[in-house]
Design a protein around this motif. Sequence first.
Motif, PDB file in Angstrom:
ATOM      1  N   ARG A  42      -9.309  35.205  -5.883  1.00  0.00           N
ATOM      2  CA  ARG A  42      -8.502  35.327  -4.697  1.00  0.00           C
ATOM      3  C   ARG A  42      -8.770  36.635  -3.967  1.00  0.00           C
ATOM      4  NH1 ARG A  42      -3.033  32.233  -5.235  1.00  0.00           N
ATOM      5  NH2 ARG A  42      -3.667  30.658  -6.693  1.00  0.00           N
ATOM      6  N   VAL A  43      -9.009  37.673  -4.685  1.00  0.00           N
ATOM      7  CA  VAL A  43      -9.289  38.959  -4.060  1.00  0.00           C
ATOM      8  C   VAL A  43     -10.576  38.871  -3.261  1.00  0.00           C
ATOM      9  CG1 VAL A  43      -9.837  41.369  -4.481  1.00  0.00           C
ATOM     10  CG2 VAL A  43      -8.022  40.261  -5.790  1.00  0.00           C
ATOM     11  N   TRP A  44     -11.597  38.203  -3.817  1.00  0.00           N
ATOM     12  CA  TRP A  44     -12.881  38.074  -3.135  1.00  0.00           C
ATOM     13  C   TRP A  44     -12.707  37.332  -1.826  1.00  0.00           C
ATOM     14  CZ3 TRP A  44     -17.450  40.235  -3.594  1.00  0.00           C
ATOM     15  CH2 TRP A  44     -18.545  39.651  -3.013  1.00  0.00           C
ATOM     16  N   SER A  45     -11.974  36.234  -1.822  1.00  0.00           N
ATOM     17  CA  SER A  45     -11.824  35.456  -0.589  1.00  0.00           C
ATOM     18  C   SER A  45     -10.999  36.198   0.455  1.00  0.00           C
ATOM     19  CB  SER A  45     -11.205  34.089  -0.882  1.00  0.00           C
ATOM     20  OG  SER A  45      -9.884  34.236  -1.353  1.00  0.00           O
ATOM     21  N   SER A  46      -9.981  36.926   0.041  1.00  0.00           N
ATOM     22  CA  SER A  46      -9.201  37.660   1.028  1.00  0.00           C
ATOM     23  C   SER A  46     -10.011  38.837   1.595  1.00  0.00           C
ATOM     24  CB  SER A  46      -7.869  38.144   0.435  1.00  0.00           C
ATOM     25  OG  SER A  46      -8.112  39.090  -0.575  1.00  0.00           O
ATOM     26  N   LEU A  47     -10.883  39.403   0.773  1.00  0.00           N
ATOM     27  CA  LEU A  47     -11.739  40.476   1.241  1.00  0.00           C
ATOM     28  C   LEU A  47     -12.781  39.941   2.217  1.00  0.00           C
ATOM     29  CD1 LEU A  47     -12.767  43.433   0.952  1.00  0.00           C
ATOM     30  CD2 LEU A  47     -14.209  42.613  -0.904  1.00  0.00           C
ATOM     31  N   PHE A  48     -13.245  38.720   1.988  1.00  0.00           N
ATOM     32  CA  PHE A  48     -14.270  38.111   2.802  1.00  0.00           C
ATOM     33  C   PHE A  48     -13.746  37.457   4.069  1.00  0.00           C
ATOM     34  CE2 PHE A  48     -18.651  36.633   1.343  1.00  0.00           C
ATOM     35  CZ  PHE A  48     -19.061  37.931   1.159  1.00  0.00           C
ATOM     36  N   HIS A  49     -12.449  37.300   4.188  1.00  0.00           N
ATOM     37  CA  HIS A  49     -11.881  36.590   5.330  1.00  0.00           C
ATOM     38  C   HIS A  49     -12.384  37.183   6.646  1.00  0.00           C
ATOM     39  CE1 HIS A  49      -9.086  34.233   7.634  1.00  0.00           C
ATOM     40  NE2 HIS A  49      -8.723  35.325   8.271  1.00  0.00           N
ATOM     41  N   GLY A  50     -13.033  36.363   7.453  1.00  0.00           N
ATOM     42  CA  GLY A  50     -13.527  36.795   8.745  1.00  0.00           C
ATOM     43  C   GLY A  50     -14.890  37.474   8.712  1.00  0.00           C
ATOM     44  N   PHE A  51     -15.390  37.780   7.540  1.00  0.00           N
ATOM     45  CA  PHE A  51     -16.650  38.506   7.416  1.00  0.00           C
ATOM     46  C   PHE A  51     -17.811  37.748   8.036  1.00  0.00           C
ATOM     47  CE2 PHE A  51     -20.518  39.514   4.942  1.00  0.00           C
ATOM     48  CZ  PHE A  51     -20.629  40.864   5.235  1.00  0.00           C
ATOM     49  N   VAL A  52     -17.890  36.445   7.783  1.00  0.00           N
ATOM     50  CA  VAL A  52     -19.031  35.666   8.255  1.00  0.00           C
ATOM     51  C   VAL A  52     -18.907  35.266   9.723  1.00  0.00           C
ATOM     52  CG1 VAL A  52     -19.716  34.850   5.990  1.00  0.00           C
ATOM     53  CG2 VAL A  52     -18.068  33.542   7.300  1.00  0.00           C
ATOM     54  N   GLU A  53     -17.851  35.679  10.386  1.00  0.00           N
ATOM     55  CA  GLU A  53     -17.742  35.433  11.827  1.00  0.00           C
ATOM     56  C   GLU A  53     -18.750  36.272  12.604  1.00  0.00           C
ATOM     57  OE1 GLU A  53     -13.769  35.750  13.333  1.00  0.00           O
ATOM     58  OE2 GLU A  53     -12.965  34.550  11.708  1.00  0.00           O
ATOM     59  N   SER A  54     -19.188  37.358  12.047  1.00  0.00           N
ATOM     60  CA  SER A  54     -20.189  38.211  12.668  1.00  0.00           C
ATOM     61  C   SER A  54     -21.570  37.643  12.345  1.00  0.00           C
ATOM     62  CB  SER A  54     -20.083  39.635  12.130  1.00  0.00           C
ATOM     63  OG  SER A  54     -21.259  40.353  12.403  1.00  0.00           O
ATOM     64  N   PRO A  55     -22.353  37.268  13.372  1.00  0.00           N
ATOM     65  CA  PRO A  55     -23.688  36.718  13.099  1.00  0.00           C
ATOM     66  C   PRO A  55     -24.564  37.650  12.253  1.00  0.00           C
ATOM     67  CG  PRO A  55     -23.113  36.352  15.387  1.00  0.00           C
ATOM     68  CD  PRO A  55     -22.049  37.251  14.804  1.00  0.00           C
ATOM     69  N   ALA A  56     -24.498  38.945  12.501  1.00  0.00           N
ATOM     70  CA  ALA A  56     -25.310  39.892  11.734  1.00  0.00           C
ATOM     71  C   ALA A  56     -24.875  39.922  10.268  1.00  0.00           C
ATOM     72  CB  ALA A  56     -25.207  41.281  12.346  1.00  0.00           C
ATOM     73  N   ALA A  57     -23.576  39.936  10.028  1.00  0.00           N
ATOM     74  CA  ALA A  57     -23.073  39.966   8.655  1.00  0.00           C
ATOM     75  C   ALA A  57     -23.405  38.669   7.931  1.00  0.00           C
ATOM     76  CB  ALA A  57     -21.564  40.210   8.655  1.00  0.00           C
ATOM     77  N   CYS A  58     -23.247  37.553   8.601  1.00  0.00           N
ATOM     78  CA  CYS A  58     -23.557  36.257   8.006  1.00  0.00           C
ATOM     79  C   CYS A  58     -25.037  36.168   7.661  1.00  0.00           C
ATOM     80  CB  CYS A  58     -23.148  35.138   8.953  1.00  0.00           C
ATOM     81  SG  CYS A  58     -23.338  33.493   8.241  1.00  0.00           S
TER      82      CYS A  58
END
Length: 64
Positions: A1-17
């Motif tokens: 659960r910690v991993w998913s909450s930390l990742f929330h919104g991360f892949v919205e950035s094309p560069a980060a994804c």
Amino acid sequence: RVWSSLFHGFVESPAACSALLRWAGLQDVQAVDYHGLRERDIERLADLVENHLDTAYLRELCAI
């Protein structure tokens, strides 16, 4: 659960994804317009609601 909450919104950035996919081993990474896809899906949902629900009746029920 910690991993998913930390990742929330991360892949919205094309560069980060793209960086994440390259890190995972994918060589041919294509940029995804996340916001464009989300807008398209919201419009599709709105069209489905408009076409398949009796919105006039729902407004009447909600006293709008």
